[in-house]
Design a protein around this motif. Sequence first.
Motif, short mmCIF file in Angstrom:
data_model
loop_
_atom_site.label_atom_id
_atom_site.label_comp_id
_atom_site.label_asym_id
_atom_site.label_seq_id
_atom_site.Cartn_x
_atom_site.Cartn_y
_atom_site.Cartn_z
N ASN A 40 -22.71 1.51 -4.58
CA ASN A 40 -22.11 0.93 -4.02
C ASN A 40 -22.51 0.67 -2.56
O ASN A 40 -21.70 0.39 -1.83
CB ASN A 40 -20.85 1.68 -3.71
CG ASN A 40 -19.90 2.19 -4.72
OD1 ASN A 40 -19.99 1.03 -5.92
ND2 ASN A 40 -19.18 3.31 -4.69
N LEU A 41 -24.27 0.95 -2.43
CA LEU A 41 -23.89 0.53 -1.50
C LEU A 41 -25.86 -0.30 -1.46
O LEU A 41 -26.31 -0.92 -2.04
CB LEU A 41 -25.76 1.32 -0.55
CG LEU A 41 -26.33 1.57 0.52
CD1 LEU A 41 -25.72 1.82 1.71
CD2 LEU A 41 -27.91 2.84 0.15
N HIS A 42 -25.72 -1.50 -0.52
CA HIS A 42 -25.92 -2.66 -0.74
C HIS A 42 -26.84 -2.92 0.22
O HIS A 42 -27.94 -3.41 -0.05
CB HIS A 42 -24.61 -4.04 0.17
CG HIS A 42 -23.74 -4.44 -0.96
ND1 HIS A 42 -23.48 -5.75 -1.00
CD2 HIS A 42 -23.32 -3.85 -1.72
CE1 HIS A 42 -22.49 -6.30 -2.27
NE2 HIS A 42 -22.08 -4.82 -2.29
N ALA A 43 -26.81 -2.27 1.24
CA ALA A 43 -27.95 -2.34 2.72
C ALA A 43 -27.78 -1.26 3.25
O ALA A 43 -26.67 -0.60 4.02
CB ALA A 43 -28.49 -3.39 2.98
N LEU A 44 -28.95 -0.44 3.97
CA LEU A 44 -29.22 0.73 5.11
C LEU A 44 -29.35 0.24 5.66
O LEU A 44 -31.17 -0.08 6.00
CB LEU A 44 -29.34 2.03 4.88
CG LEU A 44 -29.53 3.13 5.70
CD1 LEU A 44 -27.63 3.62 6.07
CD2 LEU A 44 -30.63 4.03 5.35
N VAL A 45 -29.19 -0.28 7.32
CA VAL A 45 -30.27 -0.94 7.67
C VAL A 45 -29.63 0.23 9.49
O VAL A 45 -28.97 0.67 9.76
CB VAL A 45 -29.24 -2.40 7.82
CG1 VAL A 45 -30.18 -2.96 9.68
CG2 VAL A 45 -28.52 -3.64 7.38
N ASP A 46 -30.84 0.07 9.70
CA ASP A 46 -31.30 0.76 11.36
C ASP A 46 -30.95 -0.24 12.36
O ASP A 46 -31.34 -1.40 12.28
CB ASP A 46 -32.28 0.67 12.01
CG ASP A 46 -33.07 1.32 12.53
OD1 ASP A 46 -32.31 1.36 13.90
OD2 ASP A 46 -33.97 2.38 12.81
N GLU A 47 -29.77 0.30 13.42
CA GLU A 47 -28.59 -0.66 14.30
C GLU A 47 -29.36 -1.43 14.83
O GLU A 47 -28.99 -1.95 15.64
CB GLU A 47 -28.79 0.27 15.35
CG GLU A 47 -26.71 0.37 14.62
CD GLU A 47 -25.65 -0.28 14.58
OE1 GLU A 47 -25.24 -0.55 15.93
OE2 GLU A 47 -25.27 -0.44 13.71
N ASP A 48 -31.30 -1.14 15.00
CA ASP A 48 -31.76 -2.04 16.05
C ASP A 48 -32.22 -3.41 15.94
O ASP A 48 -32.44 -4.27 16.97
CB ASP A 48 -33.27 -1.42 16.41
CG ASP A 48 -32.96 -0.02 17.62
OD1 ASP A 48 -32.16 0.25 18.20
OD2 ASP A 48 -34.10 0.89 17.08
#
Length: 58
Positions: A40-48
Motif C-alpha cells: 500500500n506504500l507508494h513512497a516514503l518522502v523526507d519532509e525536507d
Amino acid sequence: MFRAILPEGQIVCERYGHEDEGLELYDEDDEFIGFVPYANLHALVDEDAYGEDERSIM
C-alpha cells in the motif's frame, strides 16, 4: 519528519521502522501511529523534500 504516501492519502511521522511486511510509523513522542504494508506504500518522502514549495513531487 517523513511523509508516507498511500493510495488513500498521506501520513506524517517522525520516524519509521522496517518490518518484514511493511513500515511501522511513529510520532514525535515515539508513539506508534500505524502500520503500512509495503503493497500500500507508494513512497516514503523526507519532509525536507517538500520545502516551502507546495508543488507536487510525484
